[in-house]
Design a protein around this motif. Sequence first.
Motif, PDB file in Angstrom:
ATOM      1  N   GLN A 245      29.327  31.313  52.797  1.00 46.18           N
ATOM      2  CA  GLN A 245      29.389  31.547  51.354  1.00 46.18           C
ATOM      3  C   GLN A 245      29.235  33.031  51.038  1.00 46.18           C
ATOM      4  O   GLN A 245      29.948  33.568  50.188  1.00 46.18           O
ATOM      5  CB  GLN A 245      28.308  30.735  50.642  1.00 46.18           C
ATOM      6  N   ASP A 246      28.295  33.701  51.711  1.00 48.32           N
ATOM      7  CA  ASP A 246      28.088  35.137  51.483  1.00 48.32           C
ATOM      8  C   ASP A 246      29.313  35.947  51.881  1.00 48.32           C
ATOM      9  O   ASP A 246      29.743  36.863  51.166  1.00 48.32           O
ATOM     10  CB  ASP A 246      26.870  35.625  52.279  1.00 48.32           C
ATOM     11  N   VAL A 247      29.878  35.620  53.048  1.00 43.19           N
ATOM     12  CA  VAL A 247      31.062  36.333  53.526  1.00 43.19           C
ATOM     13  C   VAL A 247      32.245  36.109  52.587  1.00 43.19           C
ATOM     14  O   VAL A 247      32.953  37.049  52.221  1.00 43.19           O
ATOM     15  CB  VAL A 247      31.426  35.866  54.959  1.00 43.19           C
ATOM     16  N   ALA A 248      32.450  34.856  52.189  1.00 42.59           N
ATOM     17  CA  ALA A 248      33.569  34.531  51.303  1.00 42.59           C
ATOM     18  C   ALA A 248      33.413  35.214  49.946  1.00 42.59           C
ATOM     19  O   ALA A 248      34.384  35.726  49.382  1.00 42.59           O
ATOM     20  CB  ALA A 248      33.673  33.021  51.123  1.00 42.59           C
ATOM     21  N   HIS A 249      32.188  35.216  49.431  1.00 39.96           N
ATOM     22  CA  HIS A 249      31.959  35.836  48.114  1.00 39.96           C
ATOM     23  C   HIS A 249      32.203  37.341  48.180  1.00 39.96           C
ATOM     24  O   HIS A 249      32.789  37.920  47.255  1.00 39.96           O
ATOM     25  CB  HIS A 249      30.536  35.557  47.646  1.00 39.96           C
ATOM     26  N   ALA A 250      31.770  37.969  49.277  1.00 38.84           N
ATOM     27  CA  ALA A 250      32.028  39.402  49.447  1.00 38.84           C
ATOM     28  C   ALA A 250      33.529  39.663  49.472  1.00 38.84           C
ATOM     29  O   ALA A 250      34.030  40.583  48.817  1.00 38.84           O
ATOM     30  CB  ALA A 250      31.376  39.901  50.732  1.00 38.84           C
ATOM     31  N   GLY A 251      34.266  38.843  50.238  1.00 38.14           N
ATOM     32  CA  GLY A 251      35.716  39.003  50.300  1.00 38.14           C
ATOM     33  C   GLY A 251      36.361  38.783  48.944  1.00 38.14           C
ATOM     34  O   GLY A 251      37.254  39.537  48.540  1.00 38.14           O
ATOM     35  N   MET A 252      35.907  37.770  48.224  1.00 43.71           N
ATOM     36  CA  MET A 252      36.461  37.467  46.906  1.00 43.71           C
ATOM     37  C   MET A 252      36.279  38.641  45.953  1.00 43.71           C
ATOM     38  O   MET A 252      37.215  39.044  45.254  1.00 43.71           O
ATOM     39  CB  MET A 252      35.767  36.222  46.350  1.00 43.71           C
ATOM     40  N   MET A 253      35.096  39.218  45.928  1.00 46.15           N
ATOM     41  CA  MET A 253      34.823  40.335  45.015  1.00 46.15           C
ATOM     42  C   MET A 253      35.589  41.593  45.413  1.00 46.15           C
ATOM     43  O   MET A 253      36.135  42.302  44.563  1.00 46.15           O
ATOM     44  CB  MET A 253      33.323  40.621  44.978  1.00 46.15           C
ATOM     45  N   LEU A 254      35.662  41.872  46.711  1.00 41.10           N
ATOM     46  CA  LEU A 254      36.337  43.090  47.164  1.00 41.10           C
ATOM     47  C   LEU A 254      37.854  43.007  46.988  1.00 41.10           C
ATOM     48  O   LEU A 254      38.501  43.991  46.618  1.00 41.10           O
ATOM     49  CB  LEU A 254      35.979  43.363  48.626  1.00 41.10           C
ATOM     50  N   TYR A 255      38.422  41.833  47.249  1.00 45.39           N
ATOM     51  CA  TYR A 255      39.863  41.668  47.020  1.00 45.39           C
ATOM     52  C   TYR A 255      40.181  41.644  45.525  1.00 45.39           C
ATOM     53  O   TYR A 255      41.216  42.158  45.094  1.00 45.39           O
ATOM     54  CB  TYR A 255      40.371  40.386  47.683  1.00 45.39           C
ATOM     55  N   GLN A 256      39.296  41.049  44.749  1.00 45.39           N
ATOM     56  CA  GLN A 256      39.508  41.021  43.302  1.00 45.39           C
ATOM     57  C   GLN A 256      39.511  42.446  42.737  1.00 45.39           C
ATOM     58  O   GLN A 256      40.373  42.803  41.925  1.00 45.39           O
ATOM     59  CB  GLN A 256      38.397  40.197  42.633  1.00 45.39           C
ATOM     60  N   LYS A 257      38.561  43.252  43.185  1.00 42.79           N
ATOM     61  CA  LYS A 257      38.508  44.638  42.712  1.00 42.79           C
ATOM     62  C   LYS A 257      39.781  45.386  43.097  1.00 42.79           C
ATOM     63  O   LYS A 257      40.335  46.148  42.301  1.00 42.79           O
ATOM     64  CB  LYS A 257      37.294  45.351  43.306  1.00 42.79           C
ATOM     65  N   ARG A 258      40.239  45.146  44.304  1.00 44.03           N
ATOM     66  CA  ARG A 258      41.454  45.808  44.775  1.00 44.03           C
ATOM     67  C   ARG A 258      42.652  45.450  43.896  1.00 44.03           C
ATOM     68  O   ARG A 258      43.445  46.307  43.521  1.00 44.03           O
ATOM     69  CB  ARG A 258      41.696  45.377  46.220  1.00 44.03           C
ATOM     70  N   ARG A 259      42.768  44.166  43.554  1.00 43.41           N
ATOM     71  CA  ARG A 259      43.876  43.722  42.704  1.00 43.41           C
ATOM     72  C   ARG A 259      43.744  44.288  41.292  1.00 43.41           C
ATOM     73  O   ARG A 259      44.739  44.682  40.671  1.00 43.41           O
ATOM     74  CB  ARG A 259      43.918  42.188  42.675  1.00 43.41           C
ATOM     75  N   ILE A 260      42.512  44.332  40.778  1.00 43.79           N
ATOM     76  CA  ILE A 260      42.286  44.879  39.434  1.00 43.79           C
ATOM     77  C   ILE A 260      42.710  46.342  39.377  1.00 43.79           C
ATOM     78  O   ILE A 260      43.414  46.763  38.447  1.00 43.79           O
ATOM     79  CB  ILE A 260      40.800  44.758  39.037  1.00 43.79           C
ATOM     80  N   LEU A 261      42.285  47.114  40.363  1.00 43.38           N
ATOM     81  CA  LEU A 261      42.618  48.542  40.376  1.00 43.38           C
ATOM     82  C   LEU A 261      44.130  48.754  40.479  1.00 43.38           C
ATOM     83  O   LEU A 261      44.677  49.670  39.857  1.00 43.38           O
ATOM     84  CB  LEU A 261      41.904  49.236  41.539  1.00 43.38           C
ATOM     85  N   GLU A 262      44.806  47.919  41.254  1.00 45.40           N
ATOM     86  CA  GLU A 262      46.261  48.031  41.364  1.00 45.40           C
ATOM     87  C   GLU A 262      46.928  47.771  40.020  1.00 45.40           C
ATOM     88  O   GLU A 262      47.860  48.473  39.623  1.00 45.40           O
ATOM     89  CB  GLU A 262      46.793  47.063  42.416  1.00 45.40           C
ATOM     90  N   ARG A 263      46.442  46.775  39.295  1.00 44.05           N
ATOM     91  CA  ARG A 263      47.041  46.456  37.997  1.00 44.05           C
ATOM     92  C   ARG A 263      46.747  47.540  36.963  1.00 44.05           C
ATOM     93  O   ARG A 263      47.599  47.850  36.124  1.00 44.05           O
ATOM     94  CB  ARG A 263      46.522  45.099  37.511  1.00 44.05           C
ATOM     95  N   LEU A 264      45.572  48.120  37.045  1.00 42.91           N
ATOM     96  CA  LEU A 264      45.233  49.202  36.121  1.00 42.91           C
ATOM     97  C   LEU A 264      46.107  50.418  36.406  1.00 42.91           C
ATOM     98  O   LEU A 264      46.569  51.114  35.478  1.00 42.91           O
ATOM     99  CB  LEU A 264      43.762  49.567  36.231  1.00 42.91           C
TER     100      LEU A 264
END
Length: 272
Positions: A245-264
């Motif tokens: 759960q910890d590993v998945a949540h870290a991946g989810m947040m880091l990939y989400q940030k990456r996608r957000i920055l790309e869209r911005l």
Amino acid sequence: MESRESLLQALREVERWEKEQKDLWFWEKLGRLPFVLLDKMTPKFVREKLGTAVDEMAAFLETGGTYLVSDEAVYSRFRSRKPERKEALFGKEDIAKLPLAEMNSVANELTESRAAFATVQGATTGIGGIFTLALDIPLLLGTSLKVLQEMALSYGYRPEEKRERLFVVKCLQFASSDIVGKKAILDELSRFDDPATEKDVIAQLQGWREVVVTYTENFGWKKLFQLVPIAGILFGAYINRSTVQDVAHAGMMLYQKRRILERLRQSDGHEV
């Protein structure tokens, strides 16, 4: 597609999570101590089994090895949400255009699925104490690598590309690092998609063997209780579930940030 305001709000939420990661839990300071003792009392064949994790990580970075997941399993989850997607070709490019809320929803589903699998795995390998612990660590490493790839696919990235597998390893490294390590990795990942720093990121990963060492050492106090036969079933189930759960949540947040920055960047036409 989200508005600029909603993207910035989502980015603030990720950054708030990043700040929380800098708080070191007291027990994490002791993370390596039990493992030092464990190493001294561990039979040679067990240490050799743990050493296979290094070779498996090398294979993953180079070719994906046995840990490379099928993208179809993830894409099918997106297709099932809307009837019109079932017959159409639906892949990376399509997912990359979906709302963040849908990406997050699929990522959460995958997290729970892998966590449930890890629970059973931990309970099974907790039966025999130290001897089955030797099997548990490589299995848990594999589950962690797979769930991180699924996080990547959920946000429109392709782990079959070597560079994306490097990002997966950095996410794994982040999840198993202390405060200093987390801060350094966050700084690295914030520049991951900058062409000017691409070589630097790859160079930093030349020490990927340290990722495996840290990953196994940080099991220290967590796995100590799993050494007790039978009682290890409960500890193994809980520890493996929480780890995934910890590993998945870290991946989810880091990939989400990456996608957000790309869209911005796409909406602004310049770096954020």
